[in-house]
Design a protein around this motif. Structure first.
Motif, PDB file in Angstrom:
ATOM      1  N   GLU A 154       0.907  -1.269   0.107  1.00  0.00           N
ATOM      2  CA  GLU A 154       0.072  -0.126  -0.110  1.00  0.00           C
ATOM      3  C   GLU A 154       0.923   1.202   0.006  1.00  0.00           C
ATOM      4  O   GLU A 154       0.550   2.430  -0.669  1.00  0.00           O
ATOM      5  CB  GLU A 154      -0.954   0.122   1.185  1.00  0.00           C
ATOM      6  CG  GLU A 154      -2.206  -0.706   1.191  1.00  0.00           C
ATOM      7  CD  GLU A 154      -2.860  -0.626   2.373  1.00  0.00           C
ATOM      8  OE1 GLU A 154      -4.157   0.249   2.214  1.00  0.00           O
ATOM      9  OE2 GLU A 154      -2.914  -1.183   3.477  1.00  0.00           O
ATOM     10  N   HIS A 155       1.982   1.114   0.770  1.00  0.00           N
ATOM     11  CA  HIS A 155       2.882   2.197   0.934  1.00  0.00           C
ATOM     12  C   HIS A 155       3.365   2.523  -0.383  1.00  0.00           C
ATOM     13  O   HIS A 155       3.494   4.159  -0.887  1.00  0.00           O
ATOM     14  CB  HIS A 155       3.819   2.306   2.010  1.00  0.00           C
ATOM     15  CG  HIS A 155       4.964   3.139   1.835  1.00  0.00           C
ATOM     16  ND1 HIS A 155       4.897   4.481   2.416  1.00  0.00           N
ATOM     17  CD2 HIS A 155       6.132   2.973   1.377  1.00  0.00           C
ATOM     18  CE1 HIS A 155       6.041   5.048   2.347  1.00  0.00           C
ATOM     19  NE2 HIS A 155       6.954   4.277   1.652  1.00  0.00           N
ATOM     20  N   TRP A 156       4.150   1.737  -1.197  1.00  0.00           N
ATOM     21  CA  TRP A 156       4.709   2.023  -2.384  1.00  0.00           C
ATOM     22  C   TRP A 156       3.663   2.324  -3.782  1.00  0.00           C
ATOM     23  O   TRP A 156       3.875   3.187  -4.479  1.00  0.00           O
ATOM     24  CB  TRP A 156       5.614   0.721  -2.823  1.00  0.00           C
ATOM     25  CG  TRP A 156       6.654   0.656  -2.101  1.00  0.00           C
ATOM     26  CD1 TRP A 156       6.954  -0.237  -1.098  1.00  0.00           C
ATOM     27  CD2 TRP A 156       7.732   1.791  -1.768  1.00  0.00           C
ATOM     28  NE1 TRP A 156       8.054   0.111  -0.255  1.00  0.00           N
ATOM     29  CE2 TRP A 156       8.581   1.268  -0.818  1.00  0.00           C
ATOM     30  CE3 TRP A 156       7.919   3.057  -2.378  1.00  0.00           C
ATOM     31  CZ2 TRP A 156       9.850   1.920  -0.406  1.00  0.00           C
ATOM     32  CZ3 TRP A 156       8.949   3.768  -1.725  1.00  0.00           C
ATOM     33  CH2 TRP A 156       9.906   3.270  -0.979  1.00  0.00           C
ATOM     34  N   CYS A 157       2.430   1.954  -3.325  1.00  0.00           N
ATOM     35  CA  CYS A 157       1.248   2.018  -4.499  1.00  0.00           C
ATOM     36  C   CYS A 157       1.057   3.887  -4.127  1.00  0.00           C
ATOM     37  O   CYS A 157       0.847   4.580  -5.307  1.00  0.00           O
ATOM     38  CB  CYS A 157       0.156   1.293  -3.949  1.00  0.00           C
ATOM     39  SG  CYS A 157      -1.296   1.632  -5.227  1.00  0.00           S
ATOM     40  N   ALA A 158       0.854   4.327  -2.830  1.00  0.00           N
ATOM     41  CA  ALA A 158       0.626   5.573  -2.546  1.00  0.00           C
ATOM     42  C   ALA A 158       1.645   6.380  -3.201  1.00  0.00           C
ATOM     43  O   ALA A 158       1.651   7.611  -3.544  1.00  0.00           O
ATOM     44  CB  ALA A 158       0.222   5.679  -1.095  1.00  0.00           C
ATOM     45  N   ALA A 159       3.067   5.925  -2.920  1.00  0.00           N
ATOM     46  CA  ALA A 159       4.105   6.620  -3.554  1.00  0.00           C
ATOM     47  C   ALA A 159       4.045   6.930  -5.042  1.00  0.00           C
ATOM     48  O   ALA A 159       4.440   8.004  -5.620  1.00  0.00           O
ATOM     49  CB  ALA A 159       5.168   6.061  -3.097  1.00  0.00           C
ATOM     50  N   THR A 160       3.891   5.676  -5.666  1.00  0.00           N
ATOM     51  CA  THR A 160       3.726   5.881  -7.152  1.00  0.00           C
ATOM     52  C   THR A 160       2.651   7.024  -7.545  1.00  0.00           C
ATOM     53  O   THR A 160       2.822   7.677  -8.566  1.00  0.00           O
ATOM     54  CB  THR A 160       3.382   4.634  -7.929  1.00  0.00           C
ATOM     55  OG1 THR A 160       2.200   4.144  -7.549  1.00  0.00           O
ATOM     56  CG2 THR A 160       4.544   3.515  -7.707  1.00  0.00           C
ATOM     57  N   ARG A 161       1.431   6.800  -6.865  1.00  0.00           N
ATOM     58  CA  ARG A 161       0.335   7.863  -7.402  1.00  0.00           C
ATOM     59  C   ARG A 161       0.831   9.254  -6.935  1.00  0.00           C
ATOM     60  O   ARG A 161       0.705  10.182  -7.882  1.00  0.00           O
ATOM     61  CB  ARG A 161      -0.764   7.513  -6.489  1.00  0.00           C
ATOM     62  CG  ARG A 161      -1.633   8.383  -6.613  1.00  0.00           C
ATOM     63  CD  ARG A 161      -3.066   8.033  -5.853  1.00  0.00           C
ATOM     64  NE  ARG A 161      -3.010   8.070  -4.297  1.00  0.00           N
ATOM     65  CZ  ARG A 161      -3.102   6.978  -3.468  1.00  0.00           C
ATOM     66  NH1 ARG A 161      -3.178   5.669  -4.085  1.00  0.00           N
ATOM     67  NH2 ARG A 161      -2.734   7.092  -2.128  1.00  0.00           N
ATOM     68  N   ALA A 162       1.611   9.410  -5.588  1.00  0.00           N
ATOM     69  CA  ALA A 162       1.917  11.003  -5.435  1.00  0.00           C
ATOM     70  C   ALA A 162       2.929  11.417  -6.457  1.00  0.00           C
ATOM     71  O   ALA A 162       2.975  12.519  -6.973  1.00  0.00           O
ATOM     72  CB  ALA A 162       2.503  10.885  -4.034  1.00  0.00           C
ATOM     73  N   SER A 163       3.841  10.413  -6.838  1.00  0.00           N
ATOM     74  CA  SER A 163       4.882  10.985  -7.802  1.00  0.00           C
ATOM     75  C   SER A 163       4.414  11.245  -9.259  1.00  0.00           C
ATOM     76  O   SER A 163       4.811  12.171  -9.879  1.00  0.00           O
ATOM     77  CB  SER A 163       5.995   9.833  -8.017  1.00  0.00           C
ATOM     78  OG  SER A 163       6.756   9.781  -6.647  1.00  0.00           O
ATOM     79  N   ALA A 164       3.411  10.358  -9.512  1.00  0.00           N
ATOM     80  CA  ALA A 164       2.713  10.558 -10.830  1.00  0.00           C
ATOM     81  C   ALA A 164       1.993  11.853 -10.863  1.00  0.00           C
ATOM     82  O   ALA A 164       1.942  12.756 -12.024  1.00  0.00           O
ATOM     83  CB  ALA A 164       1.574   9.202 -11.137  1.00  0.00           C
ATOM     84  N   ARG A 165       1.189  12.201  -9.796  1.00  0.00           N
ATOM     85  CA  ARG A 165       0.432  13.473  -9.953  1.00  0.00           C
ATOM     86  C   ARG A 165       1.478  14.565  -9.764  1.00  0.00           C
ATOM     87  O   ARG A 165       0.934  15.767 -10.364  1.00  0.00           O
ATOM     88  CB  ARG A 165      -0.161  13.371  -8.533  1.00  0.00           C
ATOM     89  CG  ARG A 165      -1.509  12.641  -8.475  1.00  0.00           C
ATOM     90  CD  ARG A 165      -2.269  12.640  -7.033  1.00  0.00           C
ATOM     91  NE  ARG A 165      -3.576  11.735  -7.246  1.00  0.00           N
ATOM     92  CZ  ARG A 165      -4.304  11.519  -6.179  1.00  0.00           C
ATOM     93  NH1 ARG A 165      -3.798  11.762  -5.025  1.00  0.00           N
ATOM     94  NH2 ARG A 165      -5.300  10.637  -6.501  1.00  0.00           N
ATOM     95  N   LYS A 166       2.610  14.528  -9.390  1.00  0.00           N
ATOM     96  CA  LYS A 166       3.513  15.767  -9.498  1.00  0.00           C
ATOM     97  C   LYS A 166       4.294  15.633 -10.886  1.00  0.00           C
ATOM     98  O   LYS A 166       5.060  16.597 -11.105  1.00  0.00           O
ATOM     99  CB  LYS A 166       4.500  15.526  -8.312  1.00  0.00           C
ATOM    100  CG  LYS A 166       4.066  15.742  -6.947  1.00  0.00           C
ATOM    101  CD  LYS A 166       4.864  15.852  -5.944  1.00  0.00           C
ATOM    102  CE  LYS A 166       5.465  14.516  -5.619  1.00  0.00           C
ATOM    103  NZ  LYS A 166       6.441  14.673  -4.327  1.00  0.00           N
ATOM    104  N   GLY A 167       4.158  14.650 -11.534  1.00  0.00           N
ATOM    105  CA  GLY A 167       4.898  14.409 -12.747  1.00  0.00           C
ATOM    106  C   GLY A 167       6.392  14.368 -12.420  1.00  0.00           C
ATOM    107  O   GLY A 167       7.327  14.503 -13.226  1.00  0.00           O
ATOM    108  N   ASP A 168       6.701  13.466 -11.255  1.00  0.00           N
ATOM    109  CA  ASP A 168       8.096  13.301 -10.943  1.00  0.00           C
ATOM    110  C   ASP A 168       8.434  11.963 -11.514  1.00  0.00           C
ATOM    111  O   ASP A 168       8.319  10.733 -10.869  1.00  0.00           O
ATOM    112  CB  ASP A 168       8.175  13.225  -9.257  1.00  0.00           C
ATOM    113  CG  ASP A 168       9.450  13.112  -8.902  1.00  0.00           C
ATOM    114  OD1 ASP A 168      10.554  12.769  -9.594  1.00  0.00           O
ATOM    115  OD2 ASP A 168       9.520  13.050  -7.405  1.00  0.00           O
ATOM    116  N   ARG A 169       9.035  11.928 -12.585  1.00  0.00           N
ATOM    117  CA  ARG A 169       9.504  10.899 -13.069  1.00  0.00           C
ATOM    118  C   ARG A 169      10.525  10.053 -12.341  1.00  0.00           C
ATOM    119  O   ARG A 169      10.442   8.725 -12.401  1.00  0.00           O
ATOM    120  CB  ARG A 169      10.097  11.141 -14.503  1.00  0.00           C
ATOM    121  CG  ARG A 169      10.804  10.020 -15.314  1.00  0.00           C
ATOM    122  CD  ARG A 169       9.919   9.146 -15.722  1.00  0.00           C
ATOM    123  NE  ARG A 169      10.359   7.774 -16.410  1.00  0.00           N
ATOM    124  CZ  ARG A 169      10.898   7.794 -17.858  1.00  0.00           C
ATOM    125  NH1 ARG A 169      10.241   9.119 -18.568  1.00  0.00           N
ATOM    126  NH2 ARG A 169      11.178   6.769 -18.234  1.00  0.00           N
TER     127      ARG A 169
END
Length: 227
Positions: A115-130
């Motif tokens: 769950e933690h890493w899923c949330a991290a991918t979502r947060a990075s995607a929303r910021k456009g942080d490749r």
């Protein structure tokens, strides 16, 4: 990651360390499909004779990661379209098995990590942080591989992912792809947390198939006149 462990292991043989370094270059995009591979330059780079370099390249050739053609040279393997389709089909099924096993076997701590890493991918995607997405995505998939409890399947998956590394980078470069990939992760995690093995497998298969569609769109865009 196994590549890093081998590269840094003082007990690893010279060919294994060279192979691990080249695998890292392929995965990172420092070596791209079709790029030439020069034995002499590699020998100079690693401070060894050509013999261990040759051994490393023969192993990579057996793994379909480099292509050795007598009198024509050595190149990073560049798969044809049919081979790409075949690898994607195999990867979607194997990753589906991983997700199914995770839904059946993951303990509470492993599920929390996923769950933690899923949330991290979502947060990075929303910021456009490749870069952030890449790191979180790697950790997300590692959590799945550890949670599935089947090292044989994981070995096959990781080999296919390495062979598809350049393809996966092209897909992730497409606008909106990070967000759609993060959404796919959420569908997989929801099924795993619900212990719904078949739904988890299907969500993961759809995630991989979506990458195939995205790549097809990328290839067809010039012919179709899309921008």
């Amino acid at each position: 990651m196994q590549i890093e462990k081998t590269r840094d292991d003082p007990n690893a043989s010279q060919p294994d360390r060279i192979r691990a370094a080249l695998l890292e270059d392929i995965e990172a995009g420092a070596l791209m499909p079709g790029d030439p591979v020069d034995e002499k330059l590699l020998a100079d780079r690693f401070g060894v004779s050509r013999t261990p370099v040759r051994e490393a390249l023969l192993t990579l050739s057996a793994q379909h990661l480099v292509r050795i053609v007598p009198r024509s040279g050595i190149h990073v393997h560049a798969p044809e379209a049919a081979e790409l389709v075949g690898m994607l089909e195999a990867l979607s099924e194997l990753e589906g098995v991983v997700a199914r096993l995770c839904a059946q076997r993951m303990d509470p701590a492993q599920r929390e990590g996923l769950e933690h890493w899923c949330a991290a991918t979502r947060a990075s995607a929303r910021k456009g942080d490749r870069a952030g997405f890449e790191a979180a995505n790697q950790a997300f998939h590692t959590a799945l591989y550890e949670g599935c409890g089947n090292s044989v399947v994981v070995e096959q998956v990781q080999q296919l992912r390495l062979r598809l590394a350049a393809f996966r980078r092209k897909v992730r470069d497409q606008p909106g792809r990070l967000l759609s990939s993060a959404a796919d992760h959420e569908a997989v995690v929801a099924a795993v947390l619900a212990s719904d093995a078949e739904r988890a497998a299907q969500a993961m298969r759809e995630h991989i198939v979506a990458k195939g569609r995205a790549f097809a769109d990328l290839l067809l865009a010039p012919a179709g006149g899309r921008r």
